[in-house]
Design a protein around this motif. Sequence first.
Motif, PDB file in Angstrom:
ATOM      1  N   LEU A 225       0.831  -1.209   0.000  1.00 52.67           N
ATOM      2  CA  LEU A 225       0.000   0.000   0.000  1.00 52.67           C
ATOM      3  C   LEU A 225       0.861   1.254   0.000  1.00 52.67           C
ATOM      4  CD1 LEU A 225      -2.866  -0.967   2.492  1.00 52.67           C
ATOM      5  CD2 LEU A 225      -2.915  -0.978  -0.014  1.00 52.67           C
ATOM      6  N   ASN A 226       1.977   1.224   0.740  1.00 51.86           N
ATOM      7  CA  ASN A 226       2.895   2.370   0.729  1.00 51.86           C
ATOM      8  C   ASN A 226       3.470   2.601  -0.659  1.00 51.86           C
ATOM      9  OD1 ASN A 226       2.621   3.075   3.412  1.00 51.86           O
ATOM     10  ND2 ASN A 226       4.258   1.705   4.104  1.00 51.86           N
ATOM     11  N   GLU A 227       3.783   1.507  -1.342  1.00 47.06           N
ATOM     12  CA  GLU A 227       4.311   1.627  -2.702  1.00 47.06           C
ATOM     13  C   GLU A 227       3.272   2.254  -3.630  1.00 47.06           C
ATOM     14  OE1 GLU A 227       5.903  -1.215  -6.365  1.00 47.06           O
ATOM     15  OE2 GLU A 227       5.522  -2.079  -4.382  1.00 47.06           O
ATOM     16  N   LEU A 228       2.012   1.795  -3.515  1.00 48.12           N
ATOM     17  CA  LEU A 228       0.942   2.374  -4.333  1.00 48.12           C
ATOM     18  C   LEU A 228       0.765   3.855  -4.018  1.00 48.12           C
ATOM     19  CD1 LEU A 228      -1.765  -0.463  -4.173  1.00 48.12           C
ATOM     20  CD2 LEU A 228      -0.294   0.124  -6.110  1.00 48.12           C
ATOM     21  N   SER A 229       0.872   4.198  -2.743  1.00 49.85           N
ATOM     22  CA  SER A 229       0.736   5.598  -2.339  1.00 49.85           C
ATOM     23  C   SER A 229       1.874   6.447  -2.896  1.00 49.85           C
ATOM     24  CB  SER A 229       0.709   5.685  -0.810  1.00 49.85           C
ATOM     25  OG  SER A 229       0.548   7.023  -0.391  1.00 49.85           O
ATOM     26  N   GLN A 230       3.073   5.925  -2.843  1.00 48.89           N
ATOM     27  CA  GLN A 230       4.223   6.659  -3.378  1.00 48.89           C
ATOM     28  C   GLN A 230       4.104   6.845  -4.890  1.00 48.89           C
ATOM     29  OE1 GLN A 230       6.737   8.178  -1.727  1.00 48.89           O
ATOM     30  NE2 GLN A 230       5.639   7.614   0.154  1.00 48.89           N
ATOM     31  N   ARG A 231       3.577   5.851  -5.569  1.00 50.92           N
ATOM     32  CA  ARG A 231       3.386   5.966  -7.020  1.00 50.92           C
ATOM     33  C   ARG A 231       2.371   7.047  -7.361  1.00 50.92           C
ATOM     34  NH1 ARG A 231       1.762   0.692  -9.784  1.00 50.92           N
ATOM     35  NH2 ARG A 231       2.110   2.018 -11.614  1.00 50.92           N
ATOM     36  N   LEU A 232       1.407   7.278  -6.466  1.00 56.97           N
ATOM     37  CA  LEU A 232       0.414   8.326  -6.699  1.00 56.97           C
ATOM     38  C   LEU A 232       1.002   9.710  -6.498  1.00 56.97           C
ATOM     39  CD1 LEU A 232      -2.516   9.254  -7.171  1.00 56.97           C
ATOM     40  CD2 LEU A 232      -2.967   8.819  -4.745  1.00 56.97           C
ATOM     41  N   ILE A 233       2.006   9.821  -5.616  1.00 56.25           N
ATOM     42  CA  ILE A 233       2.586  11.133  -5.317  1.00 56.25           C
ATOM     43  C   ILE A 233       3.232  11.746  -6.555  1.00 56.25           C
ATOM     44  CG2 ILE A 233       4.439  12.287  -4.035  1.00 56.25           C
ATOM     45  CD1 ILE A 233       3.799  10.430  -1.693  1.00 56.25           C
ATOM     46  N   GLY A 234       3.825  10.922  -7.417  1.00 53.67           N
ATOM     47  CA  GLY A 234       4.518  11.428  -8.608  1.00 53.67           C
ATOM     48  C   GLY A 234       3.614  12.268  -9.498  1.00 53.67           C
ATOM     49  N   PRO A 235       2.510  11.702 -10.028  1.00 51.62           N
ATOM     50  CA  PRO A 235       1.627  12.527 -10.859  1.00 51.62           C
ATOM     51  C   PRO A 235       0.999  13.690 -10.093  1.00 51.62           C
ATOM     52  CG  PRO A 235       0.654  10.351 -10.436  1.00 51.62           C
ATOM     53  CD  PRO A 235       2.078  10.298  -9.989  1.00 51.62           C
ATOM     54  N   GLN A 236       0.744  13.518  -8.805  1.00 49.83           N
ATOM     55  CA  GLN A 236       0.189  14.636  -8.031  1.00 49.83           C
ATOM     56  C   GLN A 236       1.194  15.774  -7.935  1.00 49.83           C
ATOM     57  OE1 GLN A 236      -0.907  12.614  -4.374  1.00 49.83           O
ATOM     58  NE2 GLN A 236      -3.071  12.622  -4.940  1.00 49.83           N
ATOM     59  N   ARG A 237       2.484  15.433  -7.781  1.00 47.24           N
ATOM     60  CA  ARG A 237       3.512  16.462  -7.713  1.00 47.24           C
ATOM     61  C   ARG A 237       3.624  17.199  -9.059  1.00 47.24           C
ATOM     62  NH1 ARG A 237       7.461  13.516  -5.857  1.00 47.24           N
ATOM     63  NH2 ARG A 237       7.271  14.168  -3.667  1.00 47.24           N
ATOM     64  N   ARG A 238       3.548  16.443 -10.153  1.00 42.01           N
ATOM     65  CA  ARG A 238       3.616  17.089 -11.468  1.00 42.01           C
ATOM     66  C   ARG A 238       2.409  17.993 -11.689  1.00 42.01           C
ATOM     67  NH1 ARG A 238       5.166  11.892 -13.060  1.00 42.01           N
ATOM     68  NH2 ARG A 238       3.300  11.552 -14.336  1.00 42.01           N
ATOM     69  N   GLN A 239       1.223  17.548 -11.235  1.00 47.76           N
ATOM     70  CA  GLN A 239       0.053  18.396 -11.366  1.00 47.76           C
ATOM     71  C   GLN A 239       0.195  19.676 -10.539  1.00 47.76           C
ATOM     72  OE1 GLN A 239      -2.936  15.348 -10.313  1.00 47.76           O
ATOM     73  NE2 GLN A 239      -3.911  15.782 -12.272  1.00 47.76           N
ATOM     74  N   ALA A 240       0.759  19.554  -9.351  1.00 51.66           N
ATOM     75  CA  ALA A 240       0.965  20.744  -8.518  1.00 51.66           C
ATOM     76  C   ALA A 240       1.938  21.714  -9.186  1.00 51.66           C
ATOM     77  CB  ALA A 240       1.485  20.329  -7.140  1.00 51.66           C
ATOM     78  N   ALA A 241       2.978  21.182  -9.824  1.00 46.93           N
ATOM     79  CA  ALA A 241       3.942  22.037 -10.524  1.00 46.93           C
ATOM     80  C   ALA A 241       3.274  22.750 -11.694  1.00 46.93           C
ATOM     81  CB  ALA A 241       5.124  21.202 -11.007  1.00 46.93           C
ATOM     82  N   ILE A 242       2.408  22.035 -12.407  1.00 49.30           N
ATOM     83  CA  ILE A 242       1.688  22.653 -13.524  1.00 49.30           C
ATOM     84  C   ILE A 242       0.773  23.752 -12.998  1.00 49.30           C
ATOM     85  CG2 ILE A 242      -0.029  22.226 -15.326  1.00 49.30           C
ATOM     86  CD1 ILE A 242       1.159  19.381 -15.544  1.00 49.30           C
ATOM     87  N   ASP A 243       0.114  23.509 -11.864  1.00 47.95           N
ATOM     88  CA  ASP A 243      -0.750  24.530 -11.261  1.00 47.95           C
ATOM     89  C   ASP A 243       0.044  25.782 -10.924  1.00 47.95           C
ATOM     90  OD1 ASP A 243      -2.800  22.746 -11.426  1.00 47.95           O
ATOM     91  OD2 ASP A 243      -2.803  22.189  -9.300  1.00 47.95           O
ATOM     92  N   ALA A 244       1.193  25.591 -10.277  1.00 47.14           N
ATOM     93  CA  ALA A 244       2.010  26.738  -9.876  1.00 47.14           C
ATOM     94  C   ALA A 244       2.497  27.521 -11.093  1.00 47.14           C
ATOM     95  CB  ALA A 244       3.193  26.257  -9.038  1.00 47.14           C
ATOM     96  N   ALA A 245       2.951  26.795 -12.121  1.00 46.23           N
ATOM     97  CA  ALA A 245       3.424  27.473 -13.330  1.00 46.23           C
ATOM     98  C   ALA A 245       2.289  28.222 -14.016  1.00 46.23           C
ATOM     99  CB  ALA A 245       4.037  26.449 -14.278  1.00 46.23           C
ATOM    100  N   SER A 246       1.107  27.614 -14.063  1.00 48.27           N
ATOM    101  CA  SER A 246      -0.045  28.282 -14.687  1.00 48.27           C
ATOM    102  C   SER A 246      -0.401  29.561 -13.946  1.00 48.27           C
ATOM    103  CB  SER A 246      -1.244  27.338 -14.713  1.00 48.27           C
ATOM    104  OG  SER A 246      -0.986  26.211 -15.530  1.00 48.27           O
ATOM    105  N   ASP A 247      -0.408  29.490 -12.602  1.00 51.39           N
ATOM    106  CA  ASP A 247      -0.722  30.679 -11.811  1.00 51.39           C
ATOM    107  C   ASP A 247       0.299  31.785 -12.056  1.00 51.39           C
ATOM    108  OD1 ASP A 247      -2.932  29.472 -10.744  1.00 51.39           O
ATOM    109  OD2 ASP A 247      -1.950  28.870  -8.871  1.00 51.39           O
TER     110      ASP A 247
END
Length: 575
Positions: A225-247
């Motif tokens: 479950l920790n591995e699955l959670s860590q795998r989710l963090i990657g795309p979430q981090r990229r989405q957050a970076a896109i949000d910040a750049a867009s703003d």
Amino acid sequence: MSDVLRLLRLFAPYTRWMAAGILLSTGVILANVALLALAGWFITAMAIAGLGAGTINYFTPAAAIRGLAIIRTVGRYGERLLTHEATLRLLARLRVWFFENLEPLAPARLQYFRGGDLLSRIRADIDTLDNFYLRVIAPTVAAVVGVALMVAFLALYDVGLALIDLAGLVFAGVVLPLIAQRVGRQPGTEAVDRRSALRAGVADTVRGLGELQVYQAMARQTDHLNELSQRLIGPQRRQAAIDAASDALTGLATRLTLWVAVIVAVPLVAQSRLTGPDLAMVAFFVLASFDAVSALPLAYQALGEVRAAARRLFNVVDMPPAVIDPAEDDMTPSRFDLQLTDLRMRYDDAAAWALDGVDLSVAAGERVAVVGATGSGKTSLFNVLLRFWDYQAGGCTIGGRPLAGFRAETVRGWCAVVGQRSHLFNTTIRANLRLAGPDASDAELATALRQACVHDEIMALPDGLDTRVGEAGARVSGGQARRIAIARALLKDAPILLLDEPTEGLDAGSEQTVLQALDGLLSSGKTTLVITHRPQVLAHVERVEVMSQGRIVPKDGSATASEPGYLPSRFAHLV
């Protein structure tokens, strides 16, 4: 964009709610821009008048500012109210639509999906689609209408200023969102898929918690479950970076457009084409106009998740059902005997035949047991009779009429089923019984429970019929759960009775109690087919048939059956 168009068609019944929310959103945007622009004009005009360089009608713009402030506040409240009401209605519509499309697929097609994954689609993916209206449709339409009106207003003062503002708005509201959408498509899709995998893994862990503890595998499952959670963090981090750049880029575009507009407007003041207050109004108008497009980068980024979630739902509902219903039911039979002739069925074109030429006749009101080794085809026989799976060759009739001539819902309406895994929902005993008889009175429920030999035990519980049975009937014993299922079959009072291992997994005492309950059900004159491995059940039927390798085994010509439950000795090992 086919998925988006399909979603829009699903939302068609709520077009008025959606349009009302968008109208209020547009009104709020325009009121906000007008308020800021008018305030800038008014403050500047008042300053000039205070210097003695002119006069001003104080009351009209002051009243307009107060009015716009009230409109913006009330409009924002109404916009939130309408858009969220529309969203909740859309989600309710989607859930009902999804369940309606799931029903024809069960159980044949749904066996290919993990339970946790289906739950994720039903809940998380549908919830993700609330972004489609709130964060995509409403902001986009409101922005298009608002920008058109604002640019037209600026053009009344100067076309150049209008074009400058339009260029900045297009960059911030179209170019940046398209870039964000393109860049965010992959992480959005990955986020949906990995979030679904994590939910499915958590659901599996909760269901299998006992086994994990017994085999001391909890640590390994936690690591998984920790591995699955860590795998989710990657795309979430990229989405957050896109949000910040867009703003950041939206803010930069806003300031640059403001500077260029002011630089172009200053000479217009010198040429007396604009007044000093008009210059302030233009500056604040351009600055505020970006409020119309500020949500679009996030909207088009959310579109990636929406499309991925929609595709996951459509992948399920687009599956062809295993059984195709006729347009209309054949004439209802006058009797309910079963006749299977050279019946052949398999679960897949490449699979072996599960039923390989079954010949079986059950007269109306007759009680017949089918026995055989595991994998001999007994359960497949029930799957065909209940129209869960279709057969590919041979014939099957009810009352002399082809089974395929009736809709699955009609056939199941003629059948009452009691199985070793009859499901009890996590609600009251009363509600579980009323699945079979929605309008049954308490007296009718009590009669069914008495016939099932479980009434006294139920009424002895603190809440009686209102006792909650727990998840999968965990708060009642196995024997009680089986007898509640028998009472449910009695309430349905269907002409065909199908019993699938009705005493399997019970201890000797519970088995005797369930068999006693079955006596009343089996003596009710229903056409009955019983699958069992238990010899005790055979005493309650009139005939026993043996299945092997997908066929009914012919009886030995030298053997005769003069008593109920006869079973040739050479097949005794099967039970």
